[in-house]
Design an enzyme around this catalytic site. Sequence first.
Site, mmCIF file in Angstrom:
data_model
loop_
_atom_site.group_PDB
_atom_site.id
_atom_site.type_symbol
_atom_site.label_atom_id
_atom_site.label_comp_id
_atom_site.label_asym_id
_atom_site.label_seq_id
_atom_site.Cartn_x
_atom_site.Cartn_y
_atom_site.Cartn_z
ATOM 1 N N TYR A 139 0.890 -1.310 -0.036
ATOM 2 C CA TYR A 139 0.096 0.018 0.220
ATOM 3 C C TYR A 139 0.880 1.287 -0.136
ATOM 4 C CZ TYR A 139 -2.564 3.871 1.656
ATOM 5 O OH TYR A 139 -3.104 5.415 1.961
ATOM 6 N N LEU A 186 -8.989 2.188 14.194
ATOM 7 C CA LEU A 186 -9.089 1.989 15.685
ATOM 8 C C LEU A 186 -10.459 2.913 16.186
ATOM 9 C CD1 LEU A 186 -8.334 1.556 18.429
ATOM 10 C CD2 LEU A 186 -7.122 3.669 18.661
HETATM 11 N N1 UDP Z 1 -5.655 -0.505 16.699
HETATM 12 C C1 UDP Z 1 -6.120 -1.435 17.674
HETATM 13 N N2 UDP Z 1 -7.336 -2.137 17.626
HETATM 14 C C2 UDP Z 1 -7.917 -1.992 16.415
HETATM 15 C C3 UDP Z 1 -7.710 -1.199 15.324
HETATM 16 C C4 UDP Z 1 -6.339 -0.671 15.648
HETATM 17 O O1 UDP Z 1 -5.407 -1.624 18.873
HETATM 18 O O2 UDP Z 1 -9.210 -2.555 16.350
HETATM 19 C C5 UDP Z 1 -4.464 -0.032 16.773
HETATM 20 C C6 UDP Z 1 -3.235 0.007 15.650
HETATM 21 O O3 UDP Z 1 -2.738 -1.255 15.986
HETATM 22 C C7 UDP Z 1 -2.515 1.125 15.425
HETATM 23 C C8 UDP Z 1 -3.600 1.831 15.988
HETATM 24 O O4 UDP Z 1 -4.754 1.226 16.826
HETATM 25 O O5 UDP Z 1 -1.470 0.892 16.730
HETATM 26 C C9 UDP Z 1 -4.019 2.900 15.132
HETATM 27 O O6 UDP Z 1 -4.655 2.170 13.919
HETATM 28 P P1 UDP Z 1 -5.565 2.321 12.702
HETATM 29 O O7 UDP Z 1 -5.749 1.224 11.901
HETATM 30 O O8 UDP Z 1 -6.645 3.325 13.183
HETATM 31 O O9 UDP Z 1 -4.618 3.290 11.775
HETATM 32 P P2 UDP Z 1 -2.992 3.163 11.362
HETATM 33 O O10 UDP Z 1 -2.052 3.914 12.104
HETATM 34 O O11 UDP Z 1 -2.655 1.577 11.333
HETATM 35 O O12 UDP Z 1 -3.038 3.627 9.626
#
Ligand code: UDP
Length: 316
Positions: A139, A186
């Site tokens: 990506y 998240l």
């Molecule tokens: N995360 C989590 N649980 C979830 C979704 C995300 O703990 O159900 C964590 C994920 O590992 C990251 C942060 O939340 O550390 C943000 O994740 P997100 O997917 O929102 O955005 P990214 O930073 O990956 O683009």
Amino acid sequence: MKLLVTGGAGYIGSVVSAQLLEAGHEVVVLDDLSTGHDDAVPAGARLVRGTLRDSAFEVLDGAGFDAVLHFAAKSLVGESVANPAKYWDGNVGESLALFDAMRRAGVGRIVFSSTAATYGEPESTPILETDPTRPTNPYGASKLAIDTILTEYARLYGFGAVSLRYFNVAGALGPQGERHTVETHLIPNVLKVALGEKDAVSVFGTDYPTEDGTCVRDYVHVVDLGRAHLLALDDTESGAHRIYNLGSGSGYSVNEVVEVCRAVTGHAIPAVYGDRRPGDPAVLVASSEKINAALGWKPERDLTQMVTDAWGFARR
Ligand code: UDP
């Protein structure tokens, strides 16, 4: 201005379309609705359903467009690892078709949705635009390739391009919000617990080298992010490709985000602590000094506002 918004039926594209209309611009949305929703396209914008490859030239040619805002993309990191070809074709191939259509139609101004994923695992934070770009998944690599093409097209064909590198985007603008069929982010996942659609939120990893052991991210309200696109439009200059990070310069841990969601929704929101999600860096925080100095942009809405607006949208 008359503007083509690719991906205007998606989360960020639909918010920016609404802001462009509000600012008095004419908006045509081009979206194949593969992940977007036709009812997300704001009233006042014309929706053309089609891929960039099939429809961009037809829409642009001889129609007097001033610029393009390019949001249409595949954006799931995990899916990109499982099926990289979908990302090379869907992101790079489709973008190349758009840029070719722009060239043939004589439209050279573009604002592009780039991403923090182009940087990969940072060596230091906050991340600067001059830091190395070493994406850790297809990506991010596909988005970086598009940035590279834009640099070349500015040099070779006189495109005036601005890439905005998003960090974590959250919040909503009234009826325009985050509505993914596969939701990996998240905040919407935490709010699903408050809505009763899930029993608990899974927290991915508790042993990161951060204050509370959970990952730290830089969250920006989609309305603030959208505002940067309007400024970026005016910043496009033939022959130049400018790249700006869009973050706040500071971050929140996963635990802190869950805590804010509890406060906003009044729900207990149970959390289940589990293993790390593969590929997640511990801390991703952007320096936004460059866009602040160049365009005067800075975020105005805090995390509580983001969660409040996302919660309002989720309950609609
Ligand atoms: N995360 C989590 N649980 C979830 C979704 C995300 O703990 O159900 C964590 C994920 O590992 C990251 C942060 O939340 O550390 C943000 O994740 P997100 O997917 O929102 O955005 P990214 O930073 O990956 O683009």
